[in-house]
Scaffold this motif. Structure first.
Motif, PDB file in Angstrom:
ATOM      1  N   ARG A   7       0.852  -1.198   0.000  1.00 53.33           N
ATOM      2  CA  ARG A   7       0.000   0.000   0.000  1.00 53.33           C
ATOM      3  C   ARG A   7       0.889   1.251   0.000  1.00 53.33           C
ATOM      4  O   ARG A   7       1.759   1.402   0.860  1.00 53.33           O
ATOM      5  CB  ARG A   7      -0.905  -0.022   1.224  1.00 53.33           C
ATOM      6  CG  ARG A   7      -1.925   1.104   1.340  1.00 53.33           C
ATOM      7  CD  ARG A   7      -2.808   0.805   2.538  1.00 53.33           C
ATOM      8  NE  ARG A   7      -3.752   1.831   2.863  1.00 53.33           N
ATOM      9  CZ  ARG A   7      -4.977   1.938   2.343  1.00 53.33           C
ATOM     10  NH1 ARG A   7      -5.377   1.081   1.428  1.00 53.33           N
ATOM     11  NH2 ARG A   7      -5.805   2.895   2.734  1.00 53.33           N
ATOM     12  N   ALA A  15      -1.107   9.676  -8.708  1.00 51.88           N
ATOM     13  CA  ALA A  15      -1.464   8.253  -8.680  1.00 51.88           C
ATOM     14  C   ALA A  15      -1.181   7.539 -10.002  1.00 51.88           C
ATOM     15  O   ALA A  15      -0.518   6.494 -10.033  1.00 51.88           O
ATOM     16  CB  ALA A  15      -2.930   8.104  -8.300  1.00 51.88           C
ATOM     17  N   ASP A  16      -1.659   8.091 -11.107  1.00 53.63           N
ATOM     18  CA  ASP A  16      -1.495   7.421 -12.398  1.00 53.63           C
ATOM     19  C   ASP A  16      -0.033   7.310 -12.809  1.00 53.63           C
ATOM     20  O   ASP A  16       0.382   6.298 -13.398  1.00 53.63           O
ATOM     21  CB  ASP A  16      -2.293   8.153 -13.479  1.00 53.63           C
ATOM     22  CG  ASP A  16      -3.790   7.972 -13.333  1.00 53.63           C
ATOM     23  OD1 ASP A  16      -4.195   6.991 -12.681  1.00 53.63           O
ATOM     24  OD2 ASP A  16      -4.558   8.805 -13.859  1.00 53.63           O
ATOM     25  N   ILE A  19       1.604   4.518 -10.749  1.00 54.00           N
ATOM     26  CA  ILE A  19       1.180   3.206 -11.255  1.00 54.00           C
ATOM     27  C   ILE A  19       1.953   2.843 -12.514  1.00 54.00           C
ATOM     28  O   ILE A  19       2.453   1.718 -12.667  1.00 54.00           O
ATOM     29  CB  ILE A  19      -0.336   3.208 -11.532  1.00 54.00           C
ATOM     30  CG1 ILE A  19      -1.110   3.296 -10.224  1.00 54.00           C
ATOM     31  CG2 ILE A  19      -0.747   1.949 -12.298  1.00 54.00           C
ATOM     32  CD1 ILE A  19      -2.590   3.547 -10.398  1.00 54.00           C
ATOM     33  N   SER A  20       2.084   3.792 -13.426  1.00 50.01           N
ATOM     34  CA  SER A  20       2.824   3.553 -14.665  1.00 50.01           C
ATOM     35  C   SER A  20       4.294   3.268 -14.394  1.00 50.01           C
ATOM     36  O   SER A  20       4.898   2.375 -15.016  1.00 50.01           O
ATOM     37  CB  SER A  20       2.676   4.764 -15.585  1.00 50.01           C
ATOM     38  OG  SER A  20       3.414   4.592 -16.779  1.00 50.01           O
ATOM     39  N   TYR A  23       4.941  -0.286 -13.071  1.00 54.75           N
ATOM     40  CA  TYR A  23       4.521  -1.388 -13.945  1.00 54.75           C
ATOM     41  C   TYR A  23       5.708  -2.273 -14.306  1.00 54.75           C
ATOM     42  O   TYR A  23       5.606  -3.507 -14.335  1.00 54.75           O
ATOM     43  CB  TYR A  23       3.864  -0.829 -15.201  1.00 54.75           C
ATOM     44  CG  TYR A  23       3.307  -1.880 -16.130  1.00 54.75           C
ATOM     45  CD1 TYR A  23       2.031  -2.396 -15.921  1.00 54.75           C
ATOM     46  CD2 TYR A  23       4.049  -2.346 -17.211  1.00 54.75           C
ATOM     47  CE1 TYR A  23       1.510  -3.363 -16.768  1.00 54.75           C
ATOM     48  CE2 TYR A  23       3.537  -3.317 -18.065  1.00 54.75           C
ATOM     49  CZ  TYR A  23       2.271  -3.818 -17.838  1.00 54.75           C
ATOM     50  OH  TYR A  23       1.758  -4.783 -18.679  1.00 54.75           O
ATOM     51  N   GLU A  28       1.047  -4.854 -11.171  1.00 49.04           N
ATOM     52  CA  GLU A  28      -0.045  -4.583 -12.102  1.00 49.04           C
ATOM     53  C   GLU A  28      -1.368  -4.591 -11.352  1.00 49.04           C
ATOM     54  O   GLU A  28      -1.469  -5.050 -10.217  1.00 49.04           O
ATOM     55  CB  GLU A  28      -0.070  -5.642 -13.216  1.00 49.04           C
ATOM     56  CG  GLU A  28       1.234  -5.744 -13.996  1.00 49.04           C
ATOM     57  CD  GLU A  28       1.186  -6.851 -15.035  1.00 49.04           C
ATOM     58  OE1 GLU A  28       0.119  -7.463 -15.202  1.00 49.04           O
ATOM     59  OE2 GLU A  28       2.221  -7.107 -15.669  1.00 49.04           O
ATOM     60  N   ALA A  30      -3.444  -2.123 -10.158  1.00 51.51           N
ATOM     61  CA  ALA A  30      -3.519  -1.310  -8.946  1.00 51.51           C
ATOM     62  C   ALA A  30      -4.961  -1.019  -8.554  1.00 51.51           C
ATOM     63  O   ALA A  30      -5.822  -0.764  -9.400  1.00 51.51           O
ATOM     64  CB  ALA A  30      -2.769  -0.001  -9.150  1.00 51.51           C
ATOM     65  N   GLU A  31      -5.210  -1.078  -7.269  1.00 52.62           N
ATOM     66  CA  GLU A  31      -6.495  -0.661  -6.700  1.00 52.62           C
ATOM     67  C   GLU A  31      -6.301   0.740  -6.132  1.00 52.62           C
ATOM     68  O   GLU A  31      -5.421   0.961  -5.306  1.00 52.62           O
ATOM     69  CB  GLU A  31      -6.899  -1.636  -5.599  1.00 52.62           C
ATOM     70  CG  GLU A  31      -8.156  -1.246  -4.838  1.00 52.62           C
ATOM     71  CD  GLU A  31      -8.383  -2.160  -3.659  1.00 52.62           C
ATOM     72  OE1 GLU A  31      -9.272  -3.016  -3.738  1.00 52.62           O
ATOM     73  OE2 GLU A  31      -7.649  -2.033  -2.659  1.00 52.62           O
ATOM     74  N   ILE A  32      -7.095   1.691  -6.603  1.00 49.28           N
ATOM     75  CA  ILE A  32      -6.954   3.086  -6.174  1.00 49.28           C
ATOM     76  C   ILE A  32      -8.063   3.425  -5.190  1.00 49.28           C
ATOM     77  O   ILE A  32      -9.244   3.244  -5.485  1.00 49.28           O
ATOM     78  CB  ILE A  32      -7.005   4.052  -7.370  1.00 49.28           C
ATOM     79  CG1 ILE A  32      -5.929   3.685  -8.402  1.00 49.28           C
ATOM     80  CG2 ILE A  32      -6.830   5.491  -6.914  1.00 49.28           C
ATOM     81  CD1 ILE A  32      -6.001   4.513  -9.668  1.00 49.28           C
ATOM     82  N   LEU A  63      -2.646   3.568  -3.182  1.00 47.77           N
ATOM     83  CA  LEU A  63      -2.500   2.607  -4.269  1.00 47.77           C
ATOM     84  C   LEU A  63      -2.210   1.242  -3.650  1.00 47.77           C
ATOM     85  O   LEU A  63      -1.223   1.067  -2.925  1.00 47.77           O
ATOM     86  CB  LEU A  63      -1.344   3.015  -5.194  1.00 47.77           C
ATOM     87  CG  LEU A  63      -1.370   4.456  -5.702  1.00 47.77           C
ATOM     88  CD1 LEU A  63      -0.181   4.697  -6.634  1.00 47.77           C
ATOM     89  CD2 LEU A  63      -2.680   4.762  -6.426  1.00 47.77           C
ATOM     90  N   PHE A  65      -1.462  -2.787  -4.214  1.00 54.20           N
ATOM     91  CA  PHE A  65      -1.017  -3.838  -5.130  1.00 54.20           C
ATOM     92  C   PHE A  65      -1.040  -5.162  -4.363  1.00 54.20           C
ATOM     93  O   PHE A  65      -0.700  -5.201  -3.173  1.00 54.20           O
ATOM     94  CB  PHE A  65       0.396  -3.564  -5.640  1.00 54.20           C
ATOM     95  CG  PHE A  65       0.534  -2.267  -6.392  1.00 54.20           C
ATOM     96  CD1 PHE A  65       0.358  -2.218  -7.765  1.00 54.20           C
ATOM     97  CD2 PHE A  65       0.838  -1.090  -5.729  1.00 54.20           C
ATOM     98  CE1 PHE A  65       0.494  -1.032  -8.463  1.00 54.20           C
ATOM     99  CE2 PHE A  65       0.976   0.106  -6.415  1.00 54.20           C
ATOM    100  CZ  PHE A  65       0.800   0.129  -7.789  1.00 54.20           C
TER     101      PHE A  65
END
Length: 326
Positions: A7, A15-16, A19-20, A23, A28, A30-32, A63, A65
């Motif tokens: 977390r 956030a985005d 996540i990128s 990766y 992969e 991700a729960e936002i 985030l 994972f």
């Protein structure tokens, strides 16, 4: 199977990008978690039955994972996890040089696997829509004699508990306008809730269509739970807008006294000419699921010759009822 949950506390703007960036490390899906309000388009395209009040947006995002956890003690897994956490921390520190990522803290925990197909049921409890008591199939009705109608429903993998404003708008319009012995078509029938209630309100026969194959089994089960016979409510799987076979299977031209559809505005607009053909002269079309584009839906109905007789609102949602004049 249990999971390791990683977390990261950040902010919504970063956030985005985070996540990128992660990766390539193998993280992969991700729960936002954040408190950003849904956009108008999201509300219209992603409406769900079990809604909660939207909290004040504080700009913070988490985030999450998930990694599969090995059973028992596994030193190799512990070492791999330590390496991965260092790589995540290095990546976050690199991002700090040109981006505000907020706190950027990392926490790790173990979580038990949940049966997600069943876990949602904790949020669905019996409730009333006017004089209709809607009860989950796994609960006992708390006051069955206090309401005129009792509906037992299990939406399963299909849409439709009756909690959402768009569904309630349809329910109230159907209860108001259905006359004994009428034929009704529900386009996008989901769990069958509108069709089953229509039969309780006096309809003689209900047909439903849906794109989701789950709708067939779910509706059949809900019919059995409410004492509805198979010949009273039939479901067809397919796209009635583009599939002429589905159009003919439900009866074709001028087959129904009422056509109801609780979808999104863009689809309702495309559906309008088809629905018009299915309605008998003097019949009604009830559209719901409209968040924006109310004017475009109304214009589409008028363009095919329907007369708008009611526009109703509940919360931010709109339903339109129109008449096919003789």
């Amino acid at each position: 199977m249990d999971f390791i949950k990683i977390r990261i506390k950040t902010n919504t703007l970063a956030a985005d990008i985070i996540i990128s960036s992660l990766y390539d490390l193998g993280l992969e899906g991700a729960e936002i978690e954040d408190k950003q309000p849904l956009s108008a388009m999201e509300k219209e395209q992603m409406f769900v039955d079990l809604t909660l009040d939207e909290p004040f947006d504080d700009g913070i995002a988490y985030l999450n994972f998930y990694l599969e956890a090995c059973e028992g003690q596994d030193e190799g897994q512990d070492e791999s996890l330590s390496i991965l956490l260092k790589e995540i921390n290095d990546e976050l520190n690199g991002l700090r040089d040109f981006l505000d990522i907020g706190e950027g803290s990392i926490t790790v925990s173990e979580v038990k696997a949940l049966d997600w197909s069943e876990n949602w049921k904790q949020y669905f409890r019996q409730f009333a829509v006017d004089d209709i008591l809607i009860v989950p199939s796994w609960e006992e009705a708390s006051s069955p004699n206090a309401h005129q109608y009792l509906l037992r429903i299990d939406p399963g993998a299909a849409f439709g508990t009756g909690k959402h404003e768009t569904t309630q708008l349809c329910i109230r319009q159907l209860k108001k306008h259905i006359k004994p012995g009428q034929r009704l078509l529900d386009i996008g029938c989901g769990s069958g809730i509108l069709g089953i209630l229509s039969l309780m309100f006096g309809a003689k026969l209900v047909y439903g269509t849906d794109l989701d194959p789950n709708a067939l089994a779910v509706t059949e089960e809900n019919c059995r739970a409410n004492g509805i016979l198979p010949e009273q409510l039939k479901v067809f799987i397919g796209n009635i807008i583009s599939d002429e076979q589905i159009f003919k299977a439900v009866g074709g031209e001028e087959s129904f006294d009422i056509v109801v559809s609780n979808i999104i505005a863009e689809v309702l607009i495309m559906l309008t000419p088809v629905a018009y053909r299915l309605i008998k002269k003097g019949g009604l079309l009830i559209f719901s699921g409209i968040y924006e584009n109310e004017d475009k839906v109304v214009a589409a109905l008028i363009a095919v010759g329907m007369k708008i007789i009611e526009i109703n609102r509940q919360g931010e949602w709109v339903s339109v009822t129109a008449l096919k004049e003789s």
